[in-house]
Design an enzyme around this catalytic site. Structure first.
Site, PDB file in Angstrom:
ATOM      1  N   GLY A 283       4.925 -20.539 -13.831  1.00 42.73           N
ATOM      2  CA  GLY A 283       5.269 -20.183 -15.207  1.00 42.73           C
ATOM      3  C   GLY A 283       6.753 -19.966 -15.406  1.00 42.73           C
TER       4      GLY A 283
ATOM      5  N   GLN B 221       9.478 -26.759   0.598  1.00 43.61           N
ATOM      6  CA  GLN B 221       8.116 -26.638   0.062  1.00 43.61           C
ATOM      7  C   GLN B 221       7.482 -28.025  -0.110  1.00 43.61           C
ATOM      8  OE1 GLN B 221       6.682 -23.851  -3.142  1.00 43.61           O
ATOM      9  NE2 GLN B 221       7.087 -25.615  -4.433  1.00 43.61           N
TER      10      GLN B 221
ATOM     11  N   ILE C 179      16.389 -30.809 -11.486  1.00 46.84           N
ATOM     12  CA  ILE C 179      17.046 -30.856 -12.804  1.00 46.84           C
ATOM     13  C   ILE C 179      18.092 -29.734 -12.837  1.00 46.84           C
ATOM     14  CG2 ILE C 179      16.677 -30.746 -15.310  1.00 46.84           C
ATOM     15  CD1 ILE C 179      15.342 -33.157 -14.007  1.00 46.84           C
TER      16      ILE C 179
ATOM     17  N   ASP D  47      13.294 -26.704 -18.142  1.00 48.95           N
ATOM     18  CA  ASP D  47      13.343 -28.169 -18.177  1.00 48.95           C
ATOM     19  C   ASP D  47      12.957 -28.830 -16.855  1.00 48.95           C
ATOM     20  OD1 ASP D  47      13.859 -28.477 -20.776  1.00 48.95           O
ATOM     21  OD2 ASP D  47      16.001 -28.942 -20.568  1.00 48.95           O
TER      22      ASP D  47
ATOM     23  N   HIS E 133      10.526 -27.851 -14.833  1.00 47.59           N
ATOM     24  CA  HIS E 133       9.058 -27.982 -14.867  1.00 47.59           C
ATOM     25  C   HIS E 133       8.644 -29.068 -15.858  1.00 47.59           C
ATOM     26  CE1 HIS E 133       9.410 -23.529 -13.809  1.00 47.59           C
ATOM     27  NE2 HIS E 133       8.732 -24.031 -12.800  1.00 47.59           N
TER      28      HIS E 133
ATOM     29  N   GLN F   8       2.464 -15.434  -1.879  1.00 48.19           N
ATOM     30  CA  GLN F   8       3.676 -16.074  -1.361  1.00 48.19           C
ATOM     31  C   GLN F   8       4.930 -15.219  -1.543  1.00 48.19           C
ATOM     32  OE1 GLN F   8       3.216 -19.464  -4.246  1.00 48.19           O
ATOM     33  NE2 GLN F   8       5.454 -19.456  -4.190  1.00 48.19           N
TER      34      GLN F   8
HETATM   35  O1  PAF Z   1       7.088 -23.793  -6.610  1.00 45.32           O
HETATM   36  C1  PAF Z   1       6.315 -22.943  -7.104  1.00 45.32           C
HETATM   37  O2  PAF Z   1       6.450 -22.570  -8.267  1.00 45.32           O
HETATM   38  C2  PAF Z   1       5.209 -22.363  -6.262  1.00 45.32           C
HETATM   39  O3  PAF Z   1       5.614 -22.213  -4.947  1.00 45.32           O
HETATM   40  C3  PAF Z   1       3.894 -23.161  -6.344  1.00 45.32           C
HETATM   41  C4  PAF Z   1       4.053 -24.541  -5.776  1.00 45.32           C
HETATM   42  C5  PAF Z   1       3.437 -23.227  -7.783  1.00 45.32           C
HETATM   43  C6  PAF Z   1       2.800 -22.447  -5.547  1.00 45.32           C
HETATM   44  O4  PAF Z   1       2.557 -21.175  -6.038  1.00 45.32           O
END
Ligand code: PAF
Length: 279
Positions: free
Chosen positions: A32, A154, A177, A36, A38, A62
Site C-alpha cells: 500500500g 527481493q 521509477i 507511481d 507501484h 517481514q
Molecule cells: O515489496 C513489498 O512491498 C513487499 O515486500 C511485498 C512484496 C508486497 C511482500 O509483502
C-alpha cells in the site's frame, strides 16, 4: 470499478470465474501507500494480463522492527482511487487474521541469496517476504506477478522461491521509477523532512558517479570508499551496505568481469533508504 476483496474465499471464486473464461491473471503485490512506482507495475500487469489484482497487505512477518511496522504509511482510500484510475480489477486487502489465521505455523525460508545485504541487516525479513508471497501467489492463483527492480534482492528471492517450489507464477521484474531529481520512489519517502528530501537525490547522483568511475577502470573498492565518504558528507548516516554484486546470484564483485549492480542501504534522519543501479 475496482472491487475490494478482503477474503481468500471470495478472491478464489472471482479468479476461478476469470480462469474458466481463459483469462490470464496478473498480480502486483504491495504494502500500500501506493506511488507511481507501484502504478507502473499495475500498468505493466494491465498490458501483460487480462485481469489485474493489486494486493495491499502490510505484512507484519517481514518487519524486524515494531516501530517501522507502526510507522508504515497506510491510506486505503487513496490507494483505491489510484487503482481505479489505472483500471485495476481487484484490490485484495486481507486483514492480518485472514493471512495468518490462528494456528498458522509455516515459514518459507530460502538459503544463500537471502543472506547478504538486506538479509544481514534485517534478520528474518526475507522469511516474511517469501512466506507472504507464497501465500499471495496461492490466494490469487496469478499466472504473472510484477515486482519492482528497486528491491533488487527481493526480486531475486521471489524468482528463487517460484523456481524452487514449482509455483506456476511467472515473476516479471520492472524498472525502478524515480522522481525527476533521481530519488527512487518508495512509500517511505513521505516520512522524509523537507530538508532531508533535498539531500535524498544525492544518493542516486553519488552512486552514478561511483558506477562511472568503476566503468572507467577505477577499482570498485576505491570508488565505493569515495562514495561512502561523499554520502556521509552529504548528510546521510549509517551506511549499512554499499556494495558491488554480480547480477546473477548477488556474489561480491571486484570488477566488471561479470554484469554487476551497485546496491545500497543507509539512513537519512529516521528513514531507511535502499537503492540499486546497474553498473
Ligand atoms: O515489496 C513489498 O512491498 C513487499 O515486500 C511485498 C512484496 C508486497 C511482500 O509483502
Amino acid at each position: 470499478m475496482t472491487q475490494v476483496i478482503r477474503t481468500a474465499a471470495e478472491l478464489r471464486d472471482k479468479v476461478a470465474a476469470w480462469k474458466r473464461s481463459g483469462m490470464l491473471v496478473g498480480v502486483v503485490p504491495t504494502m500500500g501507500a501506493l506511488h507511481d512506482g507501484h502504478l507502473s507495475l499495475a500498468r505493466a500487469a494491465r498490458e501483460q494480463s487480462d485481469r489485474v489484482i493489486v494486493t495491499v497487505f502490510v505484512n507484519p512477518m517481514q518487519f524486524n522492527n515494531a516501530s517501522d511496522l507502526d510507522k508504515y504509511p497506510r491510506d486505503e482510500a487513496k490507494d483505491l482511487a489510484l487503482l481505479e484510475a489505472e483500471g485495476v480489477d481487484v484490490l485484495f486487502a486481507p486483514g492480518v487474521d485472514e493471512v495468518y489465521p490462528d494456528g498458522f505455523a509455516t515459514t518459507v525460508s530460502i538459503k544463500g541469496i537471502t543472506e547478504p545485504l538486506e538479509g544481514a541487516f534485517r534478520p528474518g525479513h526475507f522469511d516474511g517476504v517469501a512466506t507472504v508471497c507464497s501465500k499471495l501467489f496461492g490466494m490469487t492463483q496469478a499466472g504473472r506477478a510484477f515486482f519492482g527492480e528497486k528491491d533488487w534482492q527481493q526480486l531475486q528471492v521471489v524468482q528463487r522461491l517460484v523456481r524452487d517450489l514449482n509455483i506456476p507464477t511467472r515473476i516479471i521484474g520492472c524498472p525502478t521509477i524515480r522522481e525527476e531529481d533521481g530519488l527512487a520512489m518508495s512509500s517511505r519517502n513521505v516520512r522524509l523532512t523537507e530538508a532531508e528530501r533535498e539531500v535524498a537525490p544525492r544518493l542516486h547522483e553519488i552512486m552514478q558517479l561511483a558506477a562511472a568511475e568503476i566503468r572507467d577502470g577505477v577499482s570498485a573498492q576505491i570508488a565505493l570508499t569515495n562514495a561512502e565518504a561523499a554520502l556521509l558528507e552529504a548528510g546521510f548516516r549509517e551506511i549499512e551496505y554499499l556494495e558491488l554484486r554480480t547480477v546473477d546470484g548477488l556474489r561480491p564483485a571486484e570488477d566488471l568481469s561479470e554484469p554487476a549492480r551497485m546496491l545500497v542501504a543507509l539512513w537519512l534522519g529516521d528513514v531507511r533508504l535502499i537503492d540499486n543501479i546497474a553498473v
